[in-house]
Design an enzyme around this catalytic site. Structure first.
Site, PDB file in Angstrom:
ATOM      1  N   ALA A 176      -1.471   2.977   5.267  1.00 49.67           N
ATOM      2  CA  ALA A 176      -1.845   2.650   3.885  1.00 49.67           C
ATOM      3  C   ALA A 176      -0.638   2.015   3.220  1.00 49.67           C
ATOM      4  O   ALA A 176       0.468   2.016   3.752  1.00 49.67           O
ATOM      5  CB  ALA A 176      -2.283   3.892   3.126  1.00 49.67           C
ATOM      6  N   MET A 177      -0.864   1.476   2.010  1.00 50.06           N
ATOM      7  CA  MET A 177       0.198   0.783   1.287  1.00 50.06           C
ATOM      8  C   MET A 177       0.099   1.094  -0.190  1.00 50.06           C
ATOM      9  O   MET A 177      -0.978   1.022  -0.780  1.00 50.06           O
ATOM     10  CB  MET A 177       0.086  -0.729   1.546  1.00 50.06           C
ATOM     11  N   GLU A 178       1.249   1.414  -0.798  1.00 46.72           N
ATOM     12  CA  GLU A 178       1.284   1.958  -2.164  1.00 46.72           C
ATOM     13  C   GLU A 178       1.350   0.901  -3.252  1.00 46.72           C
ATOM     14  O   GLU A 178       1.803   1.200  -4.370  1.00 46.72           O
ATOM     15  CB  GLU A 178       2.486   2.896  -2.308  1.00 46.72           C
ATOM     16  N   ASN A 179       0.923  -0.321  -3.002  1.00 50.11           N
ATOM     17  CA  ASN A 179       0.996  -1.384  -4.003  1.00 50.11           C
ATOM     18  C   ASN A 179       0.638  -0.844  -5.392  1.00 50.11           C
ATOM     19  O   ASN A 179      -0.354  -0.139  -5.554  1.00 50.11           O
ATOM     20  CB  ASN A 179       0.019  -2.512  -3.668  1.00 50.11           C
TER      21      ASN A 179
ATOM     22  N   HIS B 106       0.330  10.834  -0.300  1.00 49.17           N
ATOM     23  CA  HIS B 106       1.568  10.094  -0.035  1.00 49.17           C
ATOM     24  C   HIS B 106       1.625   8.799  -0.837  1.00 49.17           C
ATOM     25  O   HIS B 106       2.624   8.524  -1.517  1.00 49.17           O
ATOM     26  CB  HIS B 106       1.665   9.794   1.463  1.00 49.17           C
ATOM     27  N   GLU B 107       0.563   8.007  -0.767  1.00 46.85           N
ATOM     28  CA  GLU B 107       0.594   6.715  -1.458  1.00 46.85           C
ATOM     29  C   GLU B 107       0.588   6.894  -2.967  1.00 46.85           C
ATOM     30  O   GLU B 107       1.245   6.127  -3.693  1.00 46.85           O
ATOM     31  CB  GLU B 107      -0.574   5.841  -1.008  1.00 46.85           C
TER      32      GLU B 107
ATOM     33  N   HIS C 101       4.044   7.758  -4.209  1.00 44.37           N
ATOM     34  CA  HIS C 101       4.935   6.594  -4.231  1.00 44.37           C
ATOM     35  C   HIS C 101       4.983   5.937  -5.611  1.00 44.37           C
ATOM     36  O   HIS C 101       5.916   5.170  -5.880  1.00 44.37           O
ATOM     37  CB  HIS C 101       4.463   5.549  -3.218  1.00 44.37           C
TER      38      HIS C 101
ATOM     39  N   GLU D 151      10.655   6.569   1.492  1.00 44.66           N
ATOM     40  CA  GLU D 151       9.742   7.127   2.483  1.00 44.66           C
ATOM     41  C   GLU D 151      10.071   8.574   2.848  1.00 44.66           C
ATOM     42  O   GLU D 151       9.183   9.417   2.937  1.00 44.66           O
ATOM     43  CB  GLU D 151       9.708   6.247   3.735  1.00 44.66           C
TER      44      GLU D 151
END
Length: 868
Positions: free
Chosen positions: A261-264, A296-297, A300, A319
């Site tokens: 996944a990505m925390e954009n 987690h995301e 962030h 991270e």
């Protein structure tokens, strides 16, 4: 390769000569030719009049400076240098990209029918020419234009501020993010989705719209992700005092994604694996994984977004800290002991292996060629252990004060690991000067403990010695500050208060020297010591506990992790004995007292089922392999098989009774229910190796009302190589072939099949209608499972597994180098094996290294391995 990639060094960091304060982006989306217009407000910070921007894999249409067409520039494959610039100016750059051809899944690409982006670490430079570095923070305004019928949803970072329709069936939406961010946090998604909506009111009174976008038809698999998001938002306010800061929070699930996944900022793009779940398609492990990754995301947002990293060498700043936070989130919501055990398994298995490989590096690396290669277990998981050690040394209250100071001091900036440690040190008053070595020193410390009891003086001395073996990147090592959590017990199970030099002593000892002794006073009898409780440091510990002492700790240790660890150490002693026996053609053995100890665990009325399940789970083959050099995969496999078979036969009555007592009529994802299923299915995995295994496994498969029990039956049949395996696999495939995410579980079983003809079956499986090497999830599930979790077949002495790996790497080098780089890791550890296997693997690595178009991702790793 025509030109060898060049390494970058942390110590070479320099501040940017220019910065960009505002960026206005316009995307005109088409599958094969998307136009991007980027308008930047640029400020000169240094003395240079030339601005060099990162950019690759796109067409440059034009450049303007203050609306004047600009011709004074030079281009290369990786950058654009614009000359003779004023001090402050507006820069307009127009580019074209081809999303449909972007199989690397970096920058802007098509995922199924949707447009999607992935910009971490350096994907934004595939979208437009930019200062693509994390210490350039700008405010983004993004306009997305696309066909309305094909792409009714147009998403980007921040808050939606305007929209409208255009001619020819197209429409547009404008987004504005008020918080400055680096380019790696940019996101764009456009497509057709089903949407699950909810709302959350923060402690500051902000009403936040929550939206989860999934492929059409999958809406019933999104509620757990939404519940996990709301739980994460509540938890971060309660535990860390951190509230969300936008009016909307969006999650989009896509099937083609290189990462989890990505925390954009405000628009998290997720691998669908970590969003979609219902009881028919997802296992308990999937549910828990979704909860952890969603958390987690979201976490962030503060530890990664509001405070980002100054440069990519500082990756663990965000991270490692955020992994610690998501581990605490999962522990607070579920079983702390079980979560801690699972975290430690990752460290003791693949992370320790990484530490001893040619890719060994500190959690803050010093040198890098391809930044994607440092999204590693060391940076993430060992990085979280370093944060946990700080928490252990400071305690919860001072740790939270440190977090508050860190946020106050660095909000809205790009910070460093040193900035974080300084905030912790200043807020707590605890000296962390020696502790900082954990950030810069690679490898796994080996600690040897010895003890001596003096009945006359009633003292008990603990002697500790630490040594970190040389690694390829660092031949010289220094003594680390190791928090060593210990406890002493009397024979009746009572705890002995710790006292040193007449004063009470904390359980956490500050072990800072190569050799150090701790003398405990007023110890009236020979104690039993529990060492490294809670795995208080990521070290390899050697201490000669007797069988009786370990069995005592399994029953009497006050800390559940210590109980589990004692059981693991007891099994480890017999694994070592039996591995040696196999190598010397001697008989295997397992002491009756050990069997009785595990019988007591199964029958315990005070232990939770989830914890008993962990106690009964043997170490993985990969963890055991980390104890040896050279590694004997056949001996390890045989010893593990013997111990499992022996426990199954000797404890068959207890295992059978427990299995039947835990049958559930209804499926829920309450943690107690998950724990009961976990223990029941561990029992099944043992019983599958006995005479009653076939009937039990088939019966469970046929009667299962949830994916957890279905997969447990199939996994048991797979590992025990039951006759019914093929029939169960066919039934599953016939039912689920239409759903790639569910089929990943089936592919994983094919990849881990212990049968001698496993590789032939894997090649056949690659022709399955649901499989594609271009999909990272499918590739990891089948091929990755074979490489990483089928050691006997992957390391077959005929070299067939290694040759297969080369075939896969050659394909992925062309289509998706990032996935290729992650797949190659098992080959990099070739020096752990015997001479024959070393030469076989080296031959394959050299074959890949000679590719003319070898990607940087693979070049860096192969070069390090061959130079080892």
């Amino acid at each position: 390769m025509s030109q060898l990639p060049q390494a970058k060094f942390r110590n070479d960091y320099t501040s940017p000569e220019f910065t960009i304060t505002d960026l206005d982006l316009t995307f005109d989306l088409f599958d094969d030719s998307t136009t991007v217009i980027a308008v930047s407000k640029v400020i000169k910070l240094g003395t240079c009049n030339s601005l060099t921007l990162d950019g690759e894999h796109m067409e440059l249409v034009g450049v303007k400076v203050d609306d004047i067409k600009w011709q004074d520039y030079q281009r290369s494959k990786t950058n654009l240098t614009i000359n003779n610039l004023p001090d402050n100016f507006t820069l307009t750059i127009e580019t074209k990209t081809n999303p449909s051809a972007n199989t690397a899944l970096e920058g802007l690409y098509k995922s199924g029918g949707a447009f999607c982006t992935q910009c971490e670490a350096e994907g934004f430079r595939r979208i437009t020419y930019f200062l693509d570095r994390p210490d350039v923070l700008a405010k983004y305004t993004t306009t997305v234009i696309a066909d309305k019928a094909e792409n009714p949803y147009l998403l980007s970072n921040g808050n939606r501020i305007d929209s409208g329709d255009l001619e020819q069936g197209r429409h547009w939406v404008k987004w504005q993010d008020p918080h400055p961010k680096p380019s790696y946090l940019f996101a764009l998604v456009a497509g057709q989705f089903d949407v699950l909506r909810d709302q959350f009111t923060t402690k500051t009174g902000r009403k936040v719209d929550l939206e989860i976008f999934v492929d059409q038809g999958n809406l019933d698999r999104a509620p757990h992700a939404m519940a996990s998001l709301i739980n994460a938002m509540k938890w971060d306010e309660q535990r860390f005092g951190l509230a969300y800061d936008l009016d909307i929070y969006m999650i989009v699930a896509v099937d083609f994604f290189n990462m989890g996944a990505m925390e954009n900022k405000g628009l998290n793009v997720f691998n669908s694996k970590y969003v979609l779940a219902n009881d028919q398609t997802a296992t308990d492990a999937d549910y828990l994984g979704i909860e952890a990754v969603i958390g987690h995301e979201y976490f962030h947002n503060w530890t990664g977004n509001r405070i980002t990293c100054r440069d990519w060498f500082q990756l663990s700043l965000k991270e490692g800290l955020t992994v610690f936070r998501d581990q605490e989130f999962s522990s607070d919501l579920g079983s702390r002991a079980v979560n801690r055990i699972n975290n430690v398994r990752i460290i003791r298995g693949p992370q320790f292996a990484e530490d001893s490989s040619p890719m060994s590096h500190p959690i803050r690396p010093e040198k890098v060629i391809e930044m994607n290669n440092f999204y590693t277990l060391t940076v993430y998981e060992k990085g979280s252990e370093v944060i946990r050690m700080i928490h252990t040394l400071l305690g919860e209250e001072k740790f939270q004060q440190g977090i508050q100071l860190y946020v106050e001091r660095h909000d809205g900036t790009a910070a460093t690991c040193d900035d974080f440690v300084a905030a912790m040190e200043e807020a707590s008053g605890v000296d962390l000067s020696q502790f900082r070595l954990w950030y810069s020193q690679s490898g796994t410390p080996n600690v040897t403990a010895t003890t001596q009891y003096n009945p006359d003086k009633q003292t008990f001395t603990l002697q500790l010695e630490q040594h970190t073996p040389a690694t390829q990147d660092q031949p010289q090592k220094q003594a680390l500050h190791i928090p060593m959590n210990v406890e002493l017990y009397q024979a009746d199970g009572q705890i002995i208060p710790l006292q040193i030099q007449g004063s009470p002593c904390d359980n956490v000892l500050d072990f800072k020297q190569d050799q150090q002794s701790f003398v405990f006073e007023n110890v009236s009898e020979q104690p039993i010591i529990s060492l490294l409780r809670e795995f208080s440091a990521p070290i390899k510990l050697t201490y000669d506990h007797s069988d009786q002492e370990l069995m005592f700790l399994m029953v009497n240790a006050q800390n559940e992790f210590a109980r589990w660890d004692a059981g693991q150490n007891l099994i480890a002693k017999y694994l070592r004995t039996n591995i040696a026996a196999y190598q010397q053609n001697q008989a295997f053995e397992l002491n009756d007292n050990v069997i009785d100890a595990f019988r007591g665990v199964i029958l315990s009325a005070e232990l939770e089922p989830a914890f008993i399940a962990e106690m009964l789970t043997l170490p993985s083959q990969n963890e055991v392999a980390g104890w040896y050099k050279p590694v004997d995969v056949d001996a390890i496999n045989a010893a593990l098989g013997f111990i499992k078979q022996t426990l199954a036969v000797e404890l068959i009555d207890e295992l059978t009774a427990t299995y039947h007592s835990l049958k559930q009529s209804e499926y829920t994802i309450e943690h107690a229910a998950i724990g009961q299923r976990s223990l029941r299915n561990v029992c099944l995995s043992y019983l599958a190796t006995t005479d009653i295994g076939e009937s039990l496994v088939c019966q469970q498969f046929e009667s299962a009302n949830n994916m957890t029990d279905t997969m447990a039956a199939m996994s048991a049949a797979n590992q025990a190589q039951l006759t019914c395996r093929e029939a169960l696999m066919k039934t599953f495939s016939d039912k689920w072939s239409h759903d790639g995410l569910v089929m990943d579980k089936w592919f994983m079983l094919q990849g881990t099949n212990p049968a001698k003809d496993a590789l032939s079956m894997i090649r056949t499986t690659m022709d399955h209608s649901a499989f594609s090497l271009k999909n990272p999830n499918r590739t990891r599930s089948l091929v990755g499972a074979f490489f990483n979790n089928n050691p006997v077949n992957f390391h077959a002495v005929d070299g067939s597994g290694y040759q297969f790996a080369t075939e896969i790497l050659l394909f992925l080098n062309e289509s998706n180098p990032q996935v290729a780089s992650r797949m190659i890791d098992p080959l990099l550890k070739y020096r752990q094996f015997d001479e024959t296997r070393q030469q076989l693997i080296r031959t394959e690595l050299e074959k890949v290294s000679k590719l003319d178009n070898l990607a940087k991702d693979l070049f860096e790793k192969i070069t390090k391995a061959l130079e080892a």
